[in-house]
Design a protein around this motif. Structure first.
Motif, PDB file in Angstrom:
ATOM      1  N   ARG A  77     102.085  28.590  16.267  1.00 55.93           N
ATOM      2  CA  ARG A  77     102.946  28.183  15.219  1.00 55.93           C
ATOM      3  C   ARG A  77     102.401  28.056  14.060  1.00 55.93           C
ATOM      4  O   ARG A  77     101.476  27.883  13.943  1.00 55.93           O
ATOM      5  N   ARG A  78     103.007  28.234  13.103  1.00 54.02           N
ATOM      6  CA  ARG A  78     102.656  27.993  11.720  1.00 54.02           C
ATOM      7  C   ARG A  78     102.384  26.545  11.402  1.00 54.02           C
ATOM      8  O   ARG A  78     103.120  25.476  12.221  1.00 54.02           O
ATOM      9  N   MET A  79     101.277  26.103  10.670  1.00 50.65           N
ATOM     10  CA  MET A  79     100.972  24.730  10.672  1.00 50.65           C
ATOM     11  C   MET A  79     102.136  24.036   9.921  1.00 50.65           C
ATOM     12  O   MET A  79     102.617  24.368   8.928  1.00 50.65           O
ATOM     13  N   PRO A  80     102.448  22.507  10.526  1.00 49.26           N
ATOM     14  CA  PRO A  80     103.287  21.968   9.618  1.00 49.26           C
ATOM     15  C   PRO A  80     102.901  21.506   8.324  1.00 49.26           C
ATOM     16  O   PRO A  80     101.739  21.744   8.044  1.00 49.26           O
ATOM     17  N   GLU A  81     103.655  21.185   7.495  1.00 52.48           N
ATOM     18  CA  GLU A  81     103.206  20.705   5.855  1.00 52.48           C
ATOM     19  C   GLU A  81     102.181  19.968   6.158  1.00 52.48           C
ATOM     20  O   GLU A  81     101.114  19.766   5.225  1.00 52.48           O
ATOM     21  N   ALA A  82     102.437  18.798   6.875  1.00 51.77           N
ATOM     22  CA  ALA A  82     101.307  17.247   7.247  1.00 51.77           C
ATOM     23  C   ALA A  82      99.922  18.141   7.401  1.00 51.77           C
ATOM     24  O   ALA A  82      99.189  17.673   6.917  1.00 51.77           O
ATOM     25  N   PHE A  83      99.904  19.218   8.304  1.00 53.55           N
ATOM     26  CA  PHE A  83      98.585  19.718   8.540  1.00 53.55           C
ATOM     27  C   PHE A  83      97.971  20.322   7.401  1.00 53.55           C
ATOM     28  O   PHE A  83      96.986  20.436   7.323  1.00 53.55           O
ATOM     29  N   LYS A  84      98.839  21.421   6.870  1.00 48.12           N
ATOM     30  CA  LYS A  84      98.268  21.988   5.566  1.00 48.12           C
ATOM     31  C   LYS A  84      97.812  20.982   4.644  1.00 48.12           C
ATOM     32  O   LYS A  84      96.689  21.261   4.041  1.00 48.12           O
ATOM     33  N   ARG A  85      98.564  19.978   4.481  1.00 47.46           N
ATOM     34  CA  ARG A  85      98.081  19.256   3.258  1.00 47.46           C
ATOM     35  C   ARG A  85      96.892  18.090   3.681  1.00 47.46           C
ATOM     36  O   ARG A  85      95.873  18.149   3.038  1.00 47.46           O
TER      37      ARG A  85
END
Length: 149
Positions: A131-139
């Motif tokens: 699944r796409r990374m959650p925003e927290a992971f990206k940041r």
């Protein structure tokens, strides 16, 4: 001494329980230490297992590679550095490791005894699918990426 700047570092001492029948630290111990370092670094960045559960997302190892350069022996002082080195902000993350034996027996400097690389993929914890990374992971993970000097 370190391959990249500002590693997250864990310190270890080679103990009797780490030694195998070849009288050096067993390779599986190094893999376990890398696992510890990866988790502790993630927690230090602000993403622990509870965060993963709340987000129903995790970074899972897709591929792991270890280069065993030299052996470690009982009583030796070791430092394991880890870095996040790539984050595509979608699915993939890369983590690198470097295990260093501190100077010993009159050596002038530390010696790298292992290098490792993990390729990780973002997954949904409830079903194990990518699944796409959650925003927290990206940041959080994205901001922690260290690049070659």
């Amino acid at each position: 001494m370190w391959d990249l700047p500002t590693p997250f570092i864990l310190k270890y001492t080679a103990e009797a329980e780490h030694i195998d029948s070849l009288n050096h630290v067993n390779n599986a111990i190094y893999v376990g230490w890398c696992q510890q370092a990866g988790w502790q670094h993630s927690q230090a960045l602000g993403l622990g297992i509870e965060d993963y559960r709340q987000l129903d997302a995790a970074m899972a190892i897709r591929h792991a590679e270890y280069d065993y350069i030299s052996a470690a022996y009982i009583g030796e002082q070791l430092e394991l550095g880890t870095w996040l080195t790539q984050c595509d902000g979608r699915l993939q993350l890369e983590r690198r490791f470097q295990l260093v034996r501190l100077a010993r027996n009159g050596q002038a400097r530390a010696e790298t005894i292992l290098r490792g690389t993990w390729k990780l993929v973002s997954i949904c914890m409830s079903n194990g699918k990518a699944r796409r990374m959650p925003e927290a992971f990206k940041r959080i993970y994205g901001d922690a990426v260290v690049t070659e000097p």
